[in-house]
Design a protein around this motif. Structure first.
Motif, PDB file in Angstrom:
ATOM      1  N   LEU B  27       0.834  -1.199   0.000  1.00  0.00           N
ATOM      2  CA  LEU B  27       0.000   0.000   0.000  1.00  0.00           C
ATOM      3  C   LEU B  27       0.875   1.258   0.000  1.00  0.00           C
ATOM      4  O   LEU B  27       0.583   2.242  -0.696  1.00  0.00           O
ATOM      5  N   GLY B  28       1.955   1.214   0.766  1.00  0.00           N
ATOM      6  CA  GLY B  28       2.906   2.328   0.752  1.00  0.00           C
ATOM      7  C   GLY B  28       3.440   2.537  -0.656  1.00  0.00           C
ATOM      8  O   GLY B  28       3.579   3.665  -1.145  1.00  0.00           O
ATOM      9  N   ASN B  29       3.730   1.437  -1.345  1.00  0.00           N
ATOM     10  CA  ASN B  29       4.270   1.511  -2.697  1.00  0.00           C
ATOM     11  C   ASN B  29       3.233   2.080  -3.662  1.00  0.00           C
ATOM     12  O   ASN B  29       3.568   2.876  -4.553  1.00  0.00           O
ATOM     13  N   ARG B  30       1.941   1.684  -3.480  1.00  0.00           N
ATOM     14  CA  ARG B  30       0.890   2.244  -4.354  1.00  0.00           C
ATOM     15  C   ARG B  30       0.871   3.767  -4.231  1.00  0.00           C
ATOM     16  O   ARG B  30       0.697   4.482  -5.200  1.00  0.00           O
ATOM     17  N   ARG B  31       1.076   4.234  -2.993  1.00  0.00           N
ATOM     18  CA  ARG B  31       1.045   5.684  -2.784  1.00  0.00           C
ATOM     19  C   ARG B  31       2.264   6.355  -3.425  1.00  0.00           C
ATOM     20  O   ARG B  31       2.176   7.504  -3.858  1.00  0.00           O
ATOM     21  N   VAL B  32       3.389   5.649  -3.487  1.00  0.00           N
ATOM     22  CA  VAL B  32       4.564   6.192  -4.202  1.00  0.00           C
ATOM     23  C   VAL B  32       4.183   6.496  -5.646  1.00  0.00           C
ATOM     24  O   VAL B  32       4.468   7.578  -6.174  1.00  0.00           O
ATOM     25  N   HIS B  33       3.498   5.554  -6.293  1.00  0.00           N
ATOM     26  CA  HIS B  33       3.147   5.736  -7.708  1.00  0.00           C
ATOM     27  C   HIS B  33       2.085   6.805  -7.896  1.00  0.00           C
ATOM     28  O   HIS B  33       2.119   7.569  -8.862  1.00  0.00           O
ATOM     29  N   GLN B  34       1.176   6.871  -6.940  1.00  0.00           N
ATOM     30  CA  GLN B  34       0.157   7.920  -7.023  1.00  0.00           C
ATOM     31  C   GLN B  34       0.802   9.295  -6.881  1.00  0.00           C
ATOM     32  O   GLN B  34       0.462  10.236  -7.598  1.00  0.00           O
ATOM     33  N   LEU B  35       1.744   9.394  -5.950  1.00  0.00           N
ATOM     34  CA  LEU B  35       2.450  10.668  -5.760  1.00  0.00           C
ATOM     35  C   LEU B  35       3.268  11.015  -6.997  1.00  0.00           C
ATOM     36  O   LEU B  35       3.309  12.169  -7.424  1.00  0.00           O
ATOM     37  N   ALA B  36       3.912  10.004  -7.588  1.00  0.00           N
ATOM     38  CA  ALA B  36       4.692  10.237  -8.814  1.00  0.00           C
ATOM     39  C   ALA B  36       3.781  10.826  -9.889  1.00  0.00           C
ATOM     40  O   ALA B  36       4.140  11.788 -10.563  1.00  0.00           O
ATOM     41  N   ARG B  37       2.594  10.243 -10.045  1.00  0.00           N
ATOM     42  CA  ARG B  37       1.670  10.734 -11.071  1.00  0.00           C
ATOM     43  C   ARG B  37       1.259  12.176 -10.767  1.00  0.00           C
ATOM     44  O   ARG B  37       1.107  12.990 -11.678  1.00  0.00           O
ATOM     45  N   GLN B  38       1.092  12.476  -9.486  1.00  0.00           N
ATOM     46  CA  GLN B  38       0.730  13.842  -9.115  1.00  0.00           C
ATOM     47  C   GLN B  38       1.828  14.821  -9.522  1.00  0.00           C
ATOM     48  O   GLN B  38       1.559  15.882 -10.094  1.00  0.00           O
ATOM     49  N   PHE B  39       3.083  14.478  -9.248  1.00  0.00           N
ATOM     50  CA  PHE B  39       4.193  15.349  -9.637  1.00  0.00           C
ATOM     51  C   PHE B  39       4.294  15.477 -11.148  1.00  0.00           C
ATOM     52  O   PHE B  39       4.511  16.561 -11.677  1.00  0.00           O
ATOM     53  N   LEU B  40       4.135  14.356 -11.851  1.00  0.00           N
ATOM     54  CA  LEU B  40       4.279  14.382 -13.307  1.00  0.00           C
ATOM     55  C   LEU B  40       3.183  15.226 -13.948  1.00  0.00           C
ATOM     56  O   LEU B  40       3.366  15.745 -15.041  1.00  0.00           O
ATOM     57  N   ALA B  41       2.043  15.359 -13.245  1.00  0.00           N
ATOM     58  CA  ALA B  41       0.959  16.169 -13.781  1.00  0.00           C
ATOM     59  C   ALA B  41       1.184  17.670 -13.543  1.00  0.00           C
ATOM     60  O   ALA B  41       0.482  18.502 -14.100  1.00  0.00           O
ATOM     61  N   SER B  42       2.185  17.995 -12.743  1.00  0.00           N
ATOM     62  CA  SER B  42       2.464  19.419 -12.477  1.00  0.00           C
ATOM     63  C   SER B  42       3.230  20.019 -13.643  1.00  0.00           C
ATOM     64  O   SER B  42       3.655  19.311 -14.542  1.00  0.00           O
ATOM     65  N   HIS B  43       3.452  21.323 -13.612  1.00  0.00           N
ATOM     66  CA  HIS B  43       4.049  21.974 -14.778  1.00  0.00           C
ATOM     67  C   HIS B  43       5.559  21.858 -14.856  1.00  0.00           C
ATOM     68  O   HIS B  43       6.173  22.372 -15.766  1.00  0.00           O
ATOM     69  N   PHE B  44       6.189  21.154 -13.924  1.00  0.00           N
ATOM     70  CA  PHE B  44       7.634  20.975 -14.011  1.00  0.00           C
ATOM     71  C   PHE B  44       7.975  19.885 -15.010  1.00  0.00           C
ATOM     72  O   PHE B  44       7.177  18.996 -15.270  1.00  0.00           O
ATOM     73  N   SER B  45       9.174  19.972 -15.544  1.00  0.00           N
ATOM     74  CA  SER B  45       9.658  18.819 -16.311  1.00  0.00           C
ATOM     75  C   SER B  45      10.852  18.255 -15.549  1.00  0.00           C
ATOM     76  O   SER B  45      11.602  18.989 -14.906  1.00  0.00           O
ATOM     77  N   TYR B  46      10.974  16.951 -15.594  1.00  0.00           N
ATOM     78  CA  TYR B  46      11.946  16.264 -14.765  1.00  0.00           C
ATOM     79  C   TYR B  46      12.996  15.605 -15.619  1.00  0.00           C
ATOM     80  O   TYR B  46      12.709  15.091 -16.694  1.00  0.00           O
ATOM     81  N   LYS B  47      14.204  15.563 -15.110  1.00  0.00           N
ATOM     82  CA  LYS B  47      15.260  14.840 -15.809  1.00  0.00           C
ATOM     83  C   LYS B  47      15.068  13.337 -15.562  1.00  0.00           C
ATOM     84  O   LYS B  47      15.267  12.524 -16.450  1.00  0.00           O
ATOM     85  N   GLN B  48      14.641  13.009 -14.346  1.00  0.00           N
ATOM     86  CA  GLN B  48      14.497  11.598 -13.990  1.00  0.00           C
ATOM     87  C   GLN B  48      13.526  11.498 -12.825  1.00  0.00           C
ATOM     88  O   GLN B  48      13.592  12.309 -11.902  1.00  0.00           O
ATOM     89  N   VAL B  49      12.605  10.527 -12.877  1.00  0.00           N
ATOM     90  CA  VAL B  49      11.687  10.259 -11.766  1.00  0.00           C
ATOM     91  C   VAL B  49      11.818   8.766 -11.486  1.00  0.00           C
ATOM     92  O   VAL B  49      11.541   7.958 -12.364  1.00  0.00           O
ATOM     93  N   ILE B  50      12.284   8.402 -10.299  1.00  0.00           N
ATOM     94  CA  ILE B  50      12.535   6.981 -10.046  1.00  0.00           C
ATOM     95  C   ILE B  50      11.819   6.522  -8.782  1.00  0.00           C
ATOM     96  O   ILE B  50      12.186   6.932  -7.676  1.00  0.00           O
ATOM     97  N   PRO B  51      10.770   5.686  -8.943  1.00  0.00           N
ATOM     98  CA  PRO B  51      10.107   5.138  -7.755  1.00  0.00           C
ATOM     99  C   PRO B  51      10.917   3.980  -7.177  1.00  0.00           C
ATOM    100  O   PRO B  51      11.481   3.174  -7.929  1.00  0.00           O
ATOM    101  N   GLY B  52      10.988   3.928  -5.842  1.00  0.00           N
ATOM    102  CA  GLY B  52      11.547   2.771  -5.154  1.00  0.00           C
ATOM    103  C   GLY B  52      10.412   2.060  -4.455  1.00  0.00           C
ATOM    104  O   GLY B  52       9.254   2.379  -4.671  1.00  0.00           O
ATOM    105  N   TYR B  53      10.722   1.104  -3.590  1.00  0.00           N
ATOM    106  CA  TYR B  53       9.654   0.424  -2.842  1.00  0.00           C
ATOM    107  C   TYR B  53       8.836   1.428  -2.037  1.00  0.00           C
ATOM    108  O   TYR B  53       7.619   1.380  -2.023  1.00  0.00           O
TER     109      TYR B  53
END
Lengths: 319, 237
Positions: B27-53
């Motif tokens: 469940l903690g990991n699911r929230r990592v991916h949800q948070l990643a999607r939230q950041f990716l939806a923001s107006h920043f562009s990223y060089k690298q986004v890496i989810p861990g456990y």
């Protein structure tokens, strides 16, 4: 036009600045060991920073240019000569058609970068021309250069001399020093007190078992406070991990995207070029610094590169 | 669920590491991916986004030019993390993406070469029981790493959890393995320390396509057994 690899070197690969943006899929960036020398070589021939360059180890390939070219070497000094005329690193050099570039001796450093004006013409894979040796894609067919290979480049505009011409020097080389500046890593606190103290006092010897993936160090073993379980988390170039045997491992250009060992230190970007040029047996120590210093030093190096690039383009424009 | 709040660590010159401290918890990991999607939806562009456990690494090309740009960016990240954490603490978001289960065909046939016989002895189960347990649940792709396209999936049933081999051996592309409570698939020929249970005919990584990997972080996966003939005749990608 192309350059022909007459005799292949130990490990010569095409690298741009790195394949970024795909880390979440486990696609590691690869790219140069010495980011500064890579950028410098490009700057010296008027290229943008992310242009493909050939990274050379020693013994390096012997190259024959079919047509005139403007090239530059940066990083290690491997005793380069074109048509038997010694050429220095850190200068643009014009070579005539048929020129043979040969490297005779490892004087200083471990990785040399061969840039050509307009870049080596290689297909991009996932937006980058860097070579991924492990998964065999990118760069020159996903592998190191071999004898008989031909790497394409664009024909130069204008007319060129049939002699080797060496441009003026703009560059002050980075001095090598025996200390590497680091930041604490996310798991710095996992180290026991004695290890935290000795990691910044001890000397570390670069092991022969070092390569593009990582630098291995031999030193007094270090230890953790307790047996914490490390779950895999992101790592990057310059991340220093503590291995189960108490030795340190510094991740370099071919690092994977995540790691399962504690990240105890992080080498500052400004000092990565020093690491990239260390020979096995070299002795260094780690010095702690802060993020503000790290950022400033990096920005200064980038700024310097930009100035060199501008000076070169000015010279190219006005002859 | 962890009672610890997420922490934000300045990893290096242009990157931050957000840590949830939830370990292997799915469940903690699911929230990592949800948070990643939230950041990716923001107006920043990223060089690298890496989810861990239980972590998320955000790297930028450079920092903003403003005075105290790094501090401001860090404050933005912190604000995003804390508002996300509070919003999802008691009612985890169920993303539509999270409902789709991808079925992966796996041939457990011994003629392809695998470790099932040795595992059966060590786990005190029959080969059939191992296969039943491996195919019997839906797994979550915790992260991709180690090799391009290599999925770390979990958790396997405790009864078939087993430690990595002492020494890695050569494994083929498509080899499906178990290490600890994780199951994964090797995208390319590689030295491998995972215990191999079978092989999939699917291609896990192809750099020449727009979607270069078969798996995405956070995906749901289930394995489905196929026989040797089906495996051999599987259409090429």
């Amino acid at each position: 036009m192309s350059v022909i690899i007459e005799k292949a070197g130990l490990l010569d690969t095409i690298q741009d600045a790195g394949r970024v943006g795909w880390g979440h899929l486990g696609i590691n960036p690869n790219g140069p060991m010495d980011w500064y020398a890579h950028a410098l070589a490009n700057a010296l021939v008027g290229n943008q920073e992310n242009t493909p360059v050939i990274e050379l180890h020693f013994p390096a390939s012997t190259f024959r240019f079919t047509e005139p070219a403007s090239i530059a070497l940066a990083g290690a000094d491997f005793g380069a000569s074109v048509n038997n005329i010694p050429i220095p690193v850190n200068r643009m050099v014009q070579v005539p058609a048929g020129a043979r570039l040969h490297f005779s001796r490892k004087w200083k450093g471990e990785r040399c970068y061969l840039a050509i004006q307009n870049g080596w013409q290689v297909h991009a894979s996932l937006g980058s021309t860097s070579t991924n040796l492990k998964s065999k894609f990118g760069g020159y067919n996903g592998r190191k250069l071999m004898s008989g290979d031909q790497v394409n480049y664009r024909k130069l505009a204008g007319t060129y001399s049939n002699r080797v011409r060496i441009a003026n020097s703009f560059v002050v080389p980075i001095p090598m020093r025996p200390f590497i500046r680091v930041l604490p890593g996310p798991e710095w606190d996992w180290l026991d007190d004695a290890s935290q103290s000795s990691i910044l006092k001890n000397e570390f010897v670069l092991s022969r078992h070092s390569d593009r993936m990582a630098l291995s160090w031999d030193a007094q073993p270090l230890s953790l406070k307790s047996k914490n379980e490390m779950v895999s988390s992101a790592v990057t170039m310059g991340t220093i991990q503590l291995l189960p045997n108490g030795q340190l491992l510094t991740l370099m250009a071919d690092h994977q995207t995540v790691g399962g060992y504690p990240r105890v230190l992080q080498v500052i970007r400004a000092d990565l070029p020093i690491l990239a040029q260390l020979a096995p047996g070299s002795i260094i120590s780690f010095v702690c610094t802060n993020i503000e210093v790290a950022f400033r030093e990096w920005q200064q190096m980038k700024s310097h590169l930009q100035q060199i690039a501008n000076a070169v383009r000015l010279q190219m424009a006005f002859g | 669920m962890s009672s610890l709040l997420p922490t934000i660590y300045r990893f290096h010159e242009t990157a931050w590491l957000i840590q949830f401290h939830t370990g292997f918890d799915p469940l903690g990991n699911r929230r990592v991916h949800q948070l990643a999607r939230q950041f990716l939806a923001s107006h920043f562009s990223y060089k690298q986004v890496i989810p861990g456990y239980d972590s998320l690494y955000l790297e930028f090309e450079d920092l903003p030019l403003q005075k105290h740009g790094a501090n401001k960016l860090e404050a933005f990240i912190a604000q995003q993390v804390h508002s996300f954490w509070q919003a999802t603490d008691n009612h985890p978001i169920i993303d539509s993406e999270e409902n789709t289960v991808v079925t992966i065909p796996v041939c457990y046939d011994s003629s392809l070469g695998n470790d099932l016989e040795a595992m059966a002895i060590g786990l005190n189960l029959t080969v059939e029981e191992i296969i039943e347990l491996h195919t019997g649940r839906i797994y979550q792709v915790f992260l991709l790493g180690f090799l391009p396209g290599f999925p770390y999936m979990g958790q396997v049933d405790e009864r078939i959890a087993c430690p990595r081999k002492q020494k890695p051996v050569p494994v083929k592309a498509g080899a499906v393995g178990i290490a600890g409570q994780q199951t994964g698939i090797y995208p390319t020929h590689s030295p491998g320390g995972w215990n191999i249970v079978g092989h999939t005919p699917l291609v896990l990584f192809n750099p020449d396509t727009a979607l270069p990997t078969l798996f995405q972080p956070g995906q749901l996966v289930q394995f489905s057994p196929i026989d040797f003939t089906t495996f051999k005749n599987w259409p090429a990608a």
